[in-house]
Design a protein around this motif. Structure first.
Motif, PDB file in Angstrom:
ATOM      1  N   PRO A  83      37.765  12.589 108.675  1.00 53.58           N
ATOM      2  CA  PRO A  83      36.950  13.761 109.011  1.00 53.58           C
ATOM      3  C   PRO A  83      36.797  14.729 107.827  1.00 53.58           C
ATOM      4  CG  PRO A  83      38.731  13.419 110.620  1.00 53.58           C
ATOM      5  CD  PRO A  83      39.019  12.553 109.441  1.00 53.58           C
ATOM      6  N   PHE A  84      35.842  15.649 107.955  1.00 52.79           N
ATOM      7  CA  PHE A  84      35.587  16.642 106.912  1.00 52.79           C
ATOM      8  C   PHE A  84      36.803  17.539 106.676  1.00 52.79           C
ATOM      9  CE2 PHE A  84      31.176  15.632 107.940  1.00 52.79           C
ATOM     10  CZ  PHE A  84      30.619  15.592 106.668  1.00 52.79           C
ATOM     11  N   HIS A  85      37.059  17.828 105.416  1.00 59.33           N
ATOM     12  CA  HIS A  85      38.167  18.715 105.057  1.00 59.33           C
ATOM     13  C   HIS A  85      37.979  19.207 103.629  1.00 59.33           C
ATOM     14  CE1 HIS A  85      39.223  14.710 103.597  1.00 59.33           C
ATOM     15  NE2 HIS A  85      40.045  15.277 102.723  1.00 59.33           N
ATOM     16  N   HIS A  86      38.558  20.365 103.337  1.00 58.98           N
ATOM     17  CA  HIS A  86      38.801  20.757 101.955  1.00 58.98           C
ATOM     18  C   HIS A  86      40.117  20.103 101.560  1.00 58.98           C
ATOM     19  CE1 HIS A  86      35.744  23.893 101.268  1.00 58.98           C
ATOM     20  NE2 HIS A  86      35.907  24.220 102.546  1.00 58.98           N
ATOM     21  N   GLU A  87      40.202  19.570 100.356  1.00 59.96           N
ATOM     22  CA  GLU A  87      41.415  18.865  99.937  1.00 59.96           C
ATOM     23  C   GLU A  87      42.627  19.790  99.999  1.00 59.96           C
ATOM     24  OE1 GLU A  87      43.311  15.487  99.217  1.00 59.96           O
ATOM     25  OE2 GLU A  87      41.122  15.609  99.318  1.00 59.96           O
ATOM     26  N   VAL A 102      39.131  20.706 111.925  1.00 57.04           N
ATOM     27  CA  VAL A 102      38.428  19.580 112.546  1.00 57.04           C
ATOM     28  C   VAL A 102      39.114  18.263 112.178  1.00 57.04           C
ATOM     29  CG1 VAL A 102      36.264  18.275 112.559  1.00 57.04           C
ATOM     30  CG2 VAL A 102      36.215  20.762 112.728  1.00 57.04           C
ATOM     31  N   ALA A 103      39.530  18.145 110.922  1.00 54.60           N
ATOM     32  CA  ALA A 103      40.204  16.915 110.484  1.00 54.60           C
ATOM     33  C   ALA A 103      41.481  16.687 111.288  1.00 54.60           C
ATOM     34  CB  ALA A 103      40.525  16.992 108.992  1.00 54.60           C
ATOM     35  N   ALA A 104      42.281  17.741 111.445  1.00 54.52           N
ATOM     36  CA  ALA A 104      43.543  17.610 112.173  1.00 54.52           C
ATOM     37  C   ALA A 104      43.301  17.322 113.653  1.00 54.52           C
ATOM     38  CB  ALA A 104      44.384  18.877 112.008  1.00 54.52           C
ATOM     39  N   TYR A 105      42.398  18.082 114.266  1.00 56.90           N
ATOM     40  CA  TYR A 105      42.185  17.998 115.714  1.00 56.90           C
ATOM     41  C   TYR A 105      41.530  16.681 116.120  1.00 56.90           C
ATOM     42  CZ  TYR A 105      41.384  19.850 120.434  1.00 56.90           C
ATOM     43  OH  TYR A 105      41.404  20.067 121.792  1.00 56.90           O
ATOM     44  N   THR A 106      40.708  16.116 115.241  1.00 53.94           N
ATOM     45  CA  THR A 106      39.986  14.895 115.599  1.00 53.94           C
ATOM     46  C   THR A 106      40.519  13.651 114.899  1.00 53.94           C
ATOM     47  OG1 THR A 106      38.321  15.098 113.840  1.00 53.94           O
ATOM     48  CG2 THR A 106      37.871  16.244 115.918  1.00 53.94           C
TER      49      THR A 106
END
Length: 329
Positions: free
Chosen positions: A118-122, A251-255
């Motif tokens: 999923p989308f994330h800032h590094e 979003v990355a963590a939750y999904t």
């Protein structure tokens, strides 16, 4: 447009978007005069035109370098990264399983090809994160495997407009991230980095010390450790561009933070411990997808991302695909 040195040429590709007259991302190819050259010519051009390249990155948020024929191997890529002169950032506290390749270069997230990242800032879930990241396509994917990118301030603006109360609470309380790590890396998981490679040590006391520097709490279990990070801000102010950015891994963590040890719904909460509203998270994911662009990788491509301006993700793919990465302070 050629730079004053004439080596790089700004190019157009179909996937680019334009926001307020600025294309995203910038694309650079060799000028016609420089179509035949060796790697040392490219690295010299990077060093010579570094101020211009920095200003281009600041304006556009990301730069795709395409068509540089001398860029074929990991050592070539390492030489180009070195030519930019940015300080290296060690990968401490990140979640992705990775392998060191050469110099400052390691593999991008090695999670299975059928999984989307999923989308994330590094490394947005830890206090010390890279300001810039490089990706390099050593082996282009047989199919799929794009690295979609999206401008962070656009996501903030759309979320603020649609969910003002949610964003206000997010700005007030921040987020808490919780992740359970095994001892060793688990390559079957997108967040399968074990605690030994997360903290670059086999010693629990050293891991405690390094976690402490990140303001991360550790709770040891029989076969691993629970890491608790936060509260940590979810929205930042980009001083250099004077705008707010959606700087988080919510979003990355939750999904996506799901494996045998981790339940993604428990992986991230508001900073006061209250759960996040799932429907808003998934709507944010939709906004990220709508605003993103996905450029198919070609062998030799280098993508330079300003980590404060741009989020990235990864689409599933059919092997082979080998994307390498390098993180900079």
């Amino acid at each position: 447009m050629l730079t004053n040195g004439g080596f790089f040429k700004e190019a157009k590709i179909p996937q680019q978007k334009t926001y307020n007259g600025v294309v995203f991302p910038a694309v650079l190819t060799p000028s016609a005069l420089e179509s035949h050259y060796n790697l040392s010519v490219l690295t010299a051009a990077v060093k010579d035109q570094k101020p211009w390249l920095d200003s281009l990155l600041h304006r556009h948020g990301a730069i795709l370098f395409r068509g540089f024929n001398s860029l074929t191997t990991a050592p070539n890529f390492n030489d180009v990264v070195e030519a930019f002169g940015y300080e290296e950032l060690p990968y401490v506290g990140g979640a992705a399983p990775r392998t060191s390749v050469v110099g400052r270069v390691f593999t991008a997230n090695e999670s299975p090809p059928d999984q989307k990242i999923p989308f994330h800032h590094e490394m947005a879930q830890v206090p010390e994160y890279p300001s810039k990241l490089f990706f390099f396509c050593e082996v282009e994917p047989a199919n799929g495997g794009e690295t979609p990118i999206v401008l962070s301030h656009l996501v903030y603006e759309r979320m603020k407009e649609k969910y003002p109360d949610f964003v206000e609470k997010l700005e007030k309380h921040g987020l808490i991230y919780t992740r359970v790590l095994g001892e060793e890396d688990d390559p079957s998981s997108p967040i399968g980095r074990g605690w030994k490679s997360t903290f670059l040590t086999n010693d629990k006391s050293v891991a405690e010390e390094r976690a402490g520097k990140l303001n991360m709490k550790l709770e040891w279990t029989d076969d691993g450790v629970k890491t608790i990070m936060g509260p940590i801000p979810a929205v930042k102010y980009d001083e250099t561009r004077q705008r707010k950015i959606w700087f988080n891994s919510m979003v990355a963590a939750y999904t996506g933070w799901e494996d045998a040890r981790n339940d993604p719904v428990k992986a991230v909460t508001f900073g006061d411990g209250t759960p996040l509203p799932g429907h808003i998270i998934y709507d944010c994911l939709k906004i990220l997808e709508e605003e993103s662009i996905a450029i198919p990788w070609q062998k030799g491509d280098v993508l330079l991302i300003d980590n404060l301006a741009v989020l990235h993700s990864r689409r599933p793919f059919d092997p082979p695909r080998r994307i390498l990465a390098s993180l900079c302070k």
